[in-house]
Scaffold this motif. Structure first.
Motif, PDB file in Angstrom:
ATOM      1  N   GLY A  60      -3.439  -2.934  -8.292  1.00 56.58           N
ATOM      2  CA  GLY A  60      -3.703  -1.952  -6.597  1.00 56.58           C
ATOM      3  C   GLY A  60      -2.374  -2.038  -6.443  1.00 56.58           C
ATOM      4  O   GLY A  60      -2.047  -1.421  -7.223  1.00 56.58           O
ATOM      5  N   PHE A  61      -2.531  -1.896  -5.041  1.00 64.63           N
ATOM      6  CA  PHE A  61      -1.069  -1.491  -4.622  1.00 64.63           C
ATOM      7  C   PHE A  61      -0.777  -2.740  -3.277  1.00 64.63           C
ATOM      8  O   PHE A  61      -1.468  -3.074  -2.694  1.00 64.63           O
ATOM      9  N   LEU A  62       0.391  -2.913  -2.522  1.00 66.58           N
ATOM     10  CA  LEU A  62       0.925  -3.586  -2.180  1.00 66.58           C
ATOM     11  C   LEU A  62       1.970  -3.518  -1.400  1.00 66.58           C
ATOM     12  O   LEU A  62       2.721  -2.948  -1.336  1.00 66.58           O
ATOM     13  N   ALA A  63       2.120  -3.638  -0.343  1.00 66.10           N
ATOM     14  CA  ALA A  63       2.871  -2.834   1.197  1.00 66.10           C
ATOM     15  C   ALA A  63       3.630  -4.359   2.046  1.00 66.10           C
ATOM     16  O   ALA A  63       2.772  -5.658   1.892  1.00 66.10           O
ATOM     17  N   ASP A  64       4.551  -4.194   1.897  1.00 67.48           N
ATOM     18  CA  ASP A  64       5.943  -5.305   2.205  1.00 67.48           C
ATOM     19  C   ASP A  64       6.567  -5.056   3.270  1.00 67.48           C
ATOM     20  O   ASP A  64       7.241  -4.072   3.810  1.00 67.48           O
ATOM     21  N   ILE A  65       6.201  -6.358   4.210  1.00 68.93           N
ATOM     22  CA  ILE A  65       7.094  -5.299   5.789  1.00 68.93           C
ATOM     23  C   ILE A  65       8.084  -6.507   6.131  1.00 68.93           C
ATOM     24  O   ILE A  65       7.662  -8.063   6.672  1.00 68.93           O
ATOM     25  N   PRO A  66       9.106  -6.365   6.334  1.00 69.67           N
ATOM     26  CA  PRO A  66      10.140  -7.335   7.363  1.00 69.67           C
ATOM     27  C   PRO A  66       9.626  -8.053   8.685  1.00 69.67           C
ATOM     28  O   PRO A  66       8.941  -6.822   9.241  1.00 69.67           O
ATOM     29  N   LEU A  67       9.593  -9.000   9.071  1.00 68.00           N
ATOM     30  CA  LEU A  67       9.093  -9.501  10.653  1.00 68.00           C
ATOM     31  C   LEU A  67      10.187  -8.812  11.311  1.00 68.00           C
ATOM     32  O   LEU A  67      10.115  -9.099  12.646  1.00 68.00           O
ATOM     33  N   GLY A  68      11.272  -8.794  10.659  1.00 64.67           N
ATOM     34  CA  GLY A  68      12.435  -8.296  11.881  1.00 64.67           C
ATOM     35  C   GLY A  68      13.490  -8.034  10.399  1.00 64.67           C
ATOM     36  O   GLY A  68      13.503  -8.595   9.562  1.00 64.67           O
ATOM     37  N   PRO A  69      15.218  -7.607  11.254  1.00 67.31           N
ATOM     38  CA  PRO A  69      15.657  -6.888  10.210  1.00 67.31           C
ATOM     39  C   PRO A  69      16.596  -7.824   9.766  1.00 67.31           C
ATOM     40  O   PRO A  69      16.601  -7.979   8.905  1.00 67.31           O
ATOM     41  N   ARG A  70      16.470  -9.212  10.594  1.00 66.95           N
ATOM     42  CA  ARG A  70      17.408  -9.929   9.625  1.00 66.95           C
ATOM     43  C   ARG A  70      16.865 -11.700   8.918  1.00 66.95           C
ATOM     44  O   ARG A  70      16.674 -12.762   8.794  1.00 66.95           O
ATOM     45  N   SER A  71      14.990 -10.907   9.254  1.00 64.82           N
ATOM     46  CA  SER A  71      14.180 -12.135   8.918  1.00 64.82           C
ATOM     47  C   SER A  71      13.869 -12.457   7.833  1.00 64.82           C
ATOM     48  O   SER A  71      14.093 -11.634   7.125  1.00 64.82           O
ATOM     49  N   PRO A  72      13.666 -14.087   7.118  1.00 64.34           N
ATOM     50  CA  PRO A  72      13.076 -13.774   6.255  1.00 64.34           C
ATOM     51  C   PRO A  72      12.315 -13.942   5.780  1.00 64.34           C
ATOM     52  O   PRO A  72      11.120 -14.174   4.275  1.00 64.34           O
ATOM     53  N   PHE A  73      11.305 -14.291   6.917  1.00 64.03           N
ATOM     54  CA  PHE A  73       9.701 -14.123   6.704  1.00 64.03           C
ATOM     55  C   PHE A  73       8.948 -11.808   6.707  1.00 64.03           C
ATOM     56  O   PHE A  73       9.768 -11.370   7.512  1.00 64.03           O
ATOM     57  N   TYR A  74       7.749 -12.602   5.638  1.00 60.14           N
ATOM     58  CA  TYR A  74       7.335 -10.256   5.673  1.00 60.14           C
ATOM     59  C   TYR A  74       6.264 -10.890   6.181  1.00 60.14           C
ATOM     60  O   TYR A  74       5.413 -11.727   5.498  1.00 60.14           O
ATOM     61  N   PHE A  75       5.526  -9.192   6.287  1.00 61.53           N
ATOM     62  CA  PHE A  75       4.369  -9.359   6.173  1.00 61.53           C
ATOM     63  C   PHE A  75       3.693  -9.050   5.101  1.00 61.53           C
ATOM     64  O   PHE A  75       4.001  -7.538   4.715  1.00 61.53           O
ATOM     65  N   GLN A  76       2.472  -9.031   4.139  1.00 64.41           N
ATOM     66  CA  GLN A  76       2.325  -8.431   2.753  1.00 64.41           C
ATOM     67  C   GLN A  76       0.789  -8.069   2.874  1.00 64.41           C
ATOM     68  O   GLN A  76       0.207  -9.157   3.241  1.00 64.41           O
ATOM     69  N   SER A  77       0.321  -6.801   2.722  1.00 57.69           N
ATOM     70  CA  SER A  77      -1.224  -6.606   2.535  1.00 57.69           C
ATOM     71  C   SER A  77      -1.638  -5.138   2.368  1.00 57.69           C
ATOM     72  O   SER A  77      -0.406  -5.072   0.930  1.00 57.69           O
ATOM     73  N   GLY A  78      -2.525  -5.454   1.241  1.00 53.72           N
ATOM     74  CA  GLY A  78      -2.478  -4.387  -0.109  1.00 53.72           C
ATOM     75  C   GLY A  78      -3.812  -4.199  -0.188  1.00 53.72           C
ATOM     76  O   GLY A  78      -5.234  -4.773   0.269  1.00 53.72           O
ATOM     77  N   VAL A  79      -4.452  -3.655  -1.513  1.00 53.28           N
ATOM     78  CA  VAL A  79      -5.416  -3.393  -1.863  1.00 53.28           C
ATOM     79  C   VAL A  79      -5.944  -3.239  -3.130  1.00 53.28           C
ATOM     80  O   VAL A  79      -4.995  -3.211  -4.115  1.00 53.28           O
ATOM     81  N   THR A  80      -6.799  -4.299  -3.286  1.00 55.63           N
ATOM     82  CA  THR A  80      -6.736  -4.753  -4.949  1.00 55.63           C
ATOM     83  C   THR A  80      -7.932  -4.920  -5.420  1.00 55.63           C
ATOM     84  O   THR A  80      -8.865  -6.004  -4.897  1.00 55.63           O
ATOM     85  N   PHE A  81      -8.280  -3.978  -6.069  1.00 56.14           N
ATOM     86  CA  PHE A  81      -9.765  -4.887  -7.356  1.00 56.14           C
ATOM     87  C   PHE A  81      -9.542  -5.783  -8.097  1.00 56.14           C
ATOM     88  O   PHE A  81      -8.765  -5.808  -8.988  1.00 56.14           O
TER      89      PHE A  81
END
Length: 512
Positions: A60-81
């Motif tokens: 599948g695929f994954l979207a990697d989104i930072p929670l802030g310009p300098r934040s070490p935390f990310y939101f990850q979502s995607g679609v996987t078979f």
């Protein structure tokens, strides 16, 4: 159902791509899937040992989104078979007895085996919070987790039963019932998942775990208290394209990063350190005492006053109340009307003469008579006397000289003797009768003793005479008192008589 699922996947994909700083990755991997089941079947503890994990793949695929310009935390979502489900394998030696009506039973030793495959395929959408810790120039340790939503996509049940040399049965169902109720798979499975691994630039490797929250299937022939998917595997992924550098934090969106912005909550200009400059005078509003009026930096952003509105600031204007030209330092061409141009006039505010560069003829003694006409330029006098003071009457001088010789003090003291009172009373009368007189009291000593002591004693005696006269009504401003010590002797002071003459008070008078 599949059409709705694909529509949802497309919407999630578009939403992910539209986010700033998002990275999209293609990913895939292998995993073992099984079903955690608890039921009321007899001998289940033995039976469940025959169930084995299903080895499957996920892509599948994954979207990697930072929670802030300098934040070490990310939101990850995607679609996987995902391939999920389990397998069943059972075998043992067996005996088959054949019964015949007209002859003895026949016993056959054989082998029994049963194989079942419970294969279900899902589309998983995780919603993970991921922490990334840099451990080198290009490497990061990643760990995270969160809920997931899993949508039933397809599945099949296949079973094979073999009695060697006796029978073989095979059955397969590729149209599994889906929905609510017994004998059906749930359309949506909700669970939790976790991951941990490493990211190397555009490539990442993770170990994955997931499990359902509730039952994904309700058996119709027995009661199951638990029926949950359980998956453990590994994933490799690669981010597409070049990574977009993170934009530094900029709360006011003025293009100046907050780390360098002196006014992070107000949009400003880069040349002003990110601070606004309303009047455009290159002095930021935070430092500008007059933010609505343009002014120079050295005056804190305020314009210099110009009282006569001649364009020459008062600080540079020698005639701030008279309009003039900048070339004349803000003054008229000849402000004092003395016929001398401003640029050549050393005294532009006073009428003067050319031989003194535009300044008036000097008057050193300040008596109103210029030095060219003053016969006594260093002593104030009167015009009728050509700038010199009037001569003091001879009888007044004589009286003062006589009085000075009769002023006496106690030995080595500045205390007047009583015999001196009458003498000084007459001096006070003379001063009060002649208001133009100025009196200089001089104190003198002999050379006996130290110079410092003599100087102090002479000063104290002169001052004692002055104070006595002031007490008798003479204006103190008309009297000066000076002590000379032994510096002005009348004679060499070698004999006692000479020393006595040198110990004296002098009274010098002159007209104002």
């Amino acid at each position: 159902m599949k059409r709705y699922l694909l529509t949802l996947i497309l919407l999630i994909s578009l939403a992910a791509v539209s986010r700033a700083q998002v990275r999209i990755a293609l990913q895939g991997g292998l995993h073992n899937s099984t079903i955690k089941e608890q039921n009321d079947l007899p001998f289940w503890d033995l039976e469940k040992q025959s169930y084995k994990p299903r080895t499957g793949v996920h892509v599948g695929f994954l979207a990697d989104i930072p929670l802030g310009p300098r934040s070490p935390f990310y939101f990850q979502s995607g679609v996987t078979f995902f391939n999920k489900g389990r397998e069943y394998q059972f075998s043992k030696d067996s005996t088959v007895v054949y019964t015949f009506p007209s002859r003895p039973d026949s016993v056959v030793n054989t082998f029994y085996s049963a194989n079942r495959k419970q294969y279900i395929n899902y589309i998983d959408i995780p919603l993970n919070l991921v922490f990334k810790q840099r451990i080198g120039k290009n490497a990061k340790f990643i760990v995270g987790g969160g809920p997931y939503f899993s949508f039933f996509y397809s599945g099949s049940h296949k079973s094979e039963t073999l009695v060697a040399g006796v029978s073989y049965e095979s059955e397969e169902n590729e149209d599994l019932p889906v929905g609510k109720g017994e004998g059906k798979y749930q359309t949506i499975d909700v669970g939790y998942n976790a991951l941990a691994g490493f990211e190397f630039g555009r490539v990442y490797l993770t170990a994955n775990f997931s499990q359902s929250f509730s039952k994904v299937y309700i058996p119709d022939t027995y009661n199951a208290s638990s029926y949950k998917h359980h998956v453990i595997g590994g994933t490799i992924g690669i981010f597409l394209g070049k990574q977009t550098p993170r934009k530094p934090a900029d709360k006011d969106n003025d293009g100046v990063p907050d780390s360098k912005d002196k006014c992070p909550d107000q949009a400003g200009r880069p040349e002003n350190g990110g601070c606004p400059d309303t009047d455009g005078d290159a002095v930021p509003d935070k430092d500008d005492a007059c933010p609505g009026l343009a002014g120079p930096i050295d005056n804190k952003g305020c314009p210099y006053p110009d009282r006569d509105n001649d364009g020459v600031p008062d600080k540079d204007d020698n005639c701030p109340d008279q309009p003039g030209k900048a070339a004349d330092k803000g003054c008229p061409a000849d402000s004092d009307k003395d016929g001398i141009p401003y640029e050549l006039d050393a005294c532009p505010d006073k009428a003067g003469v050319a031989r003194y560069k535009g300044c008036p003829v000097p008057d050193r003694d300040g008596d109103g008579i210029n030095d060219e006409d003053d016969k006594c330029p260093d002593v104030a006098g009167k015009a009728e006397n050509n700038g010199c003071p009037a001569e003091v009457k001879a009888e007044v001088k004589k009286a003062m000289d006589l009085a000075a010789k009769r002023i006496q003090f106690r030995v080595n003291s500045a205390v007047l003797t009583k015999d001196s009172y009458g003498v000084l009373n007459k001096v006070a009368i003379l001063m009060n009768e002649n208001p133009d007189l100025q009196l200089a009291v001089g104190g003198h000593t002999s050379s006996d003793g130290s110079a410092e002591t003599n100087k102090r004693l002479s000063e104290e005696r002169a001052e004692a005479v002055k104070q006595y006269l002031v007490a008798e009504g003479v204006n103190a401003a008309r009297i000066s008192a000076t002590g000379y010590g032994a510096n002005k002797p009348l004679n060499p002071g070698k004999t006692a008589a000479e020393k006595a003459l040198n110990r004296r008070v002098e009274l010098e008078v002159r007209n104002q």
